[in-house]
Scaffold this active site. Structure first.
Site, short mmCIF file in Angstrom:
data_model
loop_
_atom_site.label_atom_id
_atom_site.label_comp_id
_atom_site.label_asym_id
_atom_site.label_seq_id
_atom_site.Cartn_x
_atom_site.Cartn_y
_atom_site.Cartn_z
N GLU A 4 4.71 -9.94 -29.09
CA GLU A 4 5.78 -10.14 -28.11
C GLU A 4 7.11 -9.55 -28.60
O GLU A 4 7.12 -8.47 -29.19
CB GLU A 4 5.88 -11.62 -27.74
CG GLU A 4 4.52 -12.12 -27.19
CD GLU A 4 4.54 -13.52 -26.64
OE1 GLU A 4 5.56 -13.92 -26.06
OE2 GLU A 4 3.52 -14.21 -26.76
N ASP A 8 4.71 -19.03 -17.50
CA ASP A 8 4.49 -18.71 -18.92
C ASP A 8 5.14 -19.82 -19.75
O ASP A 8 5.85 -20.68 -19.25
CB ASP A 8 5.04 -17.30 -19.25
CG ASP A 8 4.37 -16.71 -20.49
OD1 ASP A 8 3.74 -17.46 -21.26
OD2 ASP A 8 4.49 -15.49 -20.72
C1 BGC Z 1 2.91 -15.29 -23.71
C2 BGC Z 1 1.68 -15.36 -22.83
C3 BGC Z 1 0.69 -16.35 -23.39
C4 BGC Z 1 1.37 -17.69 -23.57
C5 BGC Z 1 0.44 -18.79 -24.08
C6 BGC Z 1 3.45 -16.66 -24.09
O1 BGC Z 1 4.39 -16.56 -25.11
O2 BGC Z 1 3.91 -14.55 -23.05
O3 BGC Z 1 1.11 -14.09 -22.72
O4 BGC Z 1 -0.42 -16.46 -22.54
O5 BGC Z 1 2.43 -17.54 -24.50
O6 BGC Z 1 0.11 -18.65 -25.40
#
Ligand code: BGC
Length: 605
Positions: A474, A278
């Site tokens: 998030e 990630d």
């Molecule tokens: C998230 C992911 C996402 C990635 C790319 C991260 O902060 O946890 O779900 O795919 O960013 O944007």
């Protein structure tokens, strides 16, 4: 619609092709394949010079005017650079990834569907497959290759800011949806699909107190029973990529977990595709970046997603290999997996993005696509309360429409829409319809009064009040009772330092303005139909008590007419709760007495 044109290679043909490519590649080319740069800090020249394997757009990171043509042009330039054969360079097309988690919502004019929690409420896996198909088409229209979706979290604590990315807290429902979503996104893995990504492996929905990027303090049996089934389903559906989770499992970061990444996922479950980290997730596993890269790659990370400074990660990877801290066999295995995905998905045989069958397709954001988003929004609505004959509304009624979300398409869409944290107003989401706009279109006597002050019992028969949470994504959506920015994690584990949304699940405390509007309308004697927009169930007893009818609409997306289709009785309510609706604050492990059980949902009948 065009039929797939690329032939389907056999497994032996795939491996032979991978062998040939791998055999040709110099170490620098291999290491470059393992790096994914972010659009804003990665040029075609970087891709050519450093052989980068992939590029992503973080949510909100967009090229040019953010039209499909801008995206196609960008990926064309990157593709040309990646396939350059000058100076003995091995041509390997790069993969461009985005978070089209509820539609290709980064791009202006895209169709935006309900977030996954709303799809869970529909209980219809076929609908999810149809949606995923459309999302793939809209991604293909922009010339891109890879979707960081679906999220397979089984969210066990509604304090978690990513609860809305979870279809349900019921593993079997998430598993069924996972399979259909992956099939829909990937299609036949030829010209008519893009790569799907099962994320976030594993236990993202299991963290203590629902803290984003926190620690999943659960036994292996519980991990297996609750959080594994969606992955088994996604693997059955041939998902080609898996994203590692930011969270830890009993104190060890998943990004540094050889047991979870290599032994279980790649070994026991036989996953032969690629594992991507990630967003700078590798950085969190050790103090120094080099040490972190060694730990993660040796644990099983094949591709390193870099927020900004991909060059530092590439250099660190190279130093680790030179020092012998990452064996060459591990590098070859990682690159083999990356190449395998590129061969299997037909990427190595595809024309440049602008010449692909669906590039710039007029179906992007089309009425036909929006009709499916409208259907999904309609079918996701859950009727929690209905007194008397308040609903369905009549088109001739004098309706006062109020509440801060009444005329706001961005608020309907929530996070991961136009921007990472979502946005505000009707301008950023082009082509959508707010709930007010949808009401106005069919009820000529309706009026808008966001704060409800224009409501008059002599002039209004009924009120529709649209309330709820503001957009978030998030950790910034977490509820943390202590209100702390950095919650303490066992073993000093590090997480992103994000300010949480609030300290209570009680809407009347977090957004007293909502209850104030409802109460003022009630005081005037006007019956109230409340529509709640939220990424999760909330404590809403006071709002419920003050309303004649109460609808949980989740984050329904760009098509407000999905809500009026039901409020005005053209369709009945079909949605049922994908999560239990709590009656009180949950315990640290997410357990709460239920106001309404999972599966609850009333109808007009
Ligand atoms: C998230 C992911 C996402 C990635 C790319 C991260 O902060 O946890 O779900 O795919 O960013 O944007």
């Amino acid at each position: 619609m065009s039929a797939p044109t690329l032939p389907q290679p056999s497994a032996a043909q795939v491996e032979a092709r991978v062998d040939t490519l791998l055999g040709r590649m110099r170490l620098a080319e291999k290491l470059g394949q393992m790096i994914m740069g972010e659009r804003a800090s990665t040029t075609p020249e970087d891709v050519r010079a450093y052989h980068l394997g992939a590029v992503l757009s973080g949510s909100g990171s967009v090229p040019g005017e953010n039209r499909p043509a801008d995206w196609v042009a960008l990926n064309d330039a990157l593709w040309v650079a990646s396939t350059d054969e000058a100076d003995g360079r091995t041509p390997v097309p790069l993969m461009y990834a985005v978070d089209a988690v509820h539609g290709h919502a980064n791009v202006r004019g895209a169709t935006i569907f309900p977030h996954q929690i709303g799809l869970g409420a529909t209980r219809d896996p076929q609908l999810v497959a149809r949606i995923a198909r459309i999302v793939a088409r809209e991604i293909l229209a922009t010339g891109l290759d890879w979707n960081f979706a679906p999220t397979l979290a089984v969210a066990r604590h509604v304090y978690w800011g990513r609860t809305y990315e979870s279809f349900s807290d019921d593993p079997s429902l998430v598993a069924t949806f996972a399979e259909h979503f992956v099939h829909g996104i990937q299609g036949t893995l030829r010209d008519d699909g893009v790569l799907a990504c099962a994320k976030h492996w594993i236990g993202d929905g299991a963290t203590f107190q629902g803290i984003d990027q926190g620690d999943a303090q659960v036994t292996e049996a519980e991990l297996q029973r609750t959080h594994l089934p969606p992955y088994l389903a996604a693997l059955r559906a041939n998902v080609q990529t898996v994203m590692v989770s930011f969270n830890s499992w009993n104190g060890t970061k998943c990004h540094a977990h050889p047991y979870l990444l290599t032994e279980v996922l790649k070994g026991r479950l036989g996953f032969s595709g690629l594992v991507v980290s990630d967003w700078d997730g590798v950085d969190q596993v050790a103090e120094g970046l080099d040490a972190a890269i060694v730990l993660s790659v040796n644990a099983g990370v094949d591709m390193i997603m870099c927020a900004a400074d991909w060059r530092r990660r590439l250099d660190g990877l190279q130093r680790a290999v030179e020092r012998g801290e990452i064996p060459l066999a591990r590098i070859d295995d990682a690159v083999r997996r990356i190449l395998r995905v590129k061969v299997r998905s037909g990427l190595v045989d595809r024309a440049r993005p602008s010449a692909r069958p669906w590039a710039l397709s007029e179906t992007f954001g089309s009425a036909a696509h929006r009709a499916v988003a409208r259907e999904a929004a309609r079918r996701s609505l859950v009727l929690l309360k209905h007194e008397g004959a308040t609903l369905p509304l009549q088109r001739t009624q004098r309706i006062v429409v109020a509440g801060k979300h009444a005329d706001d398409v961005s608020h309907q869409c929530g996070g991961f829409s136009a921007a990472w944290q979502g946005t505000h107003g009707n301008e950023a989401i082009e082509g959508g319809t707010s709930i007010w706009q949808a009401i106005r279109a069919i009820a000529p006597a309706a009026t808008l009064s966001v704060d409800g002050s224009a409501a008059d019992p002599a002039a209004h028969d009924v009120a529709v009040v649209v309330i709820g949470e503001l957009p978030y994504a998030e950790g910034m959506g977490d509820i943390r009772p202590g209100g702390r920015i950095t919650p303490p994690l066992p073993g000093g584990l590090r997480t992103a330092n994000l300010e949480p949304y609030g300290s209570t699940l009680e809407l009347a405390t977090r957004h007293p303005e909502d209850l104030a509007v409802i109460s003022a309308l009630r005081a005037k004697g006007i019956p109230v139909v409340t529509v709640l927009l939220s990424g999760r169930p909330l404590l809403v007893d006071r709002e419920l008590a003050a309303s004649q009818a109460f609808v949980a609409a989740w984050l329904p997306g760009s098509e407000g007419a999905g809500i009026t289709d039901v409020l005005f009785g053209d369709h009945d309510f079909e949605g049922t709760l994908p999560f239990p609706w709590p009656a009180a604050a949950p315990s640290p492990d997410g357990v709460a007495p239920a106001r309404f059980p999972r599966g609850f949902g009333r109808t007009y009948r």
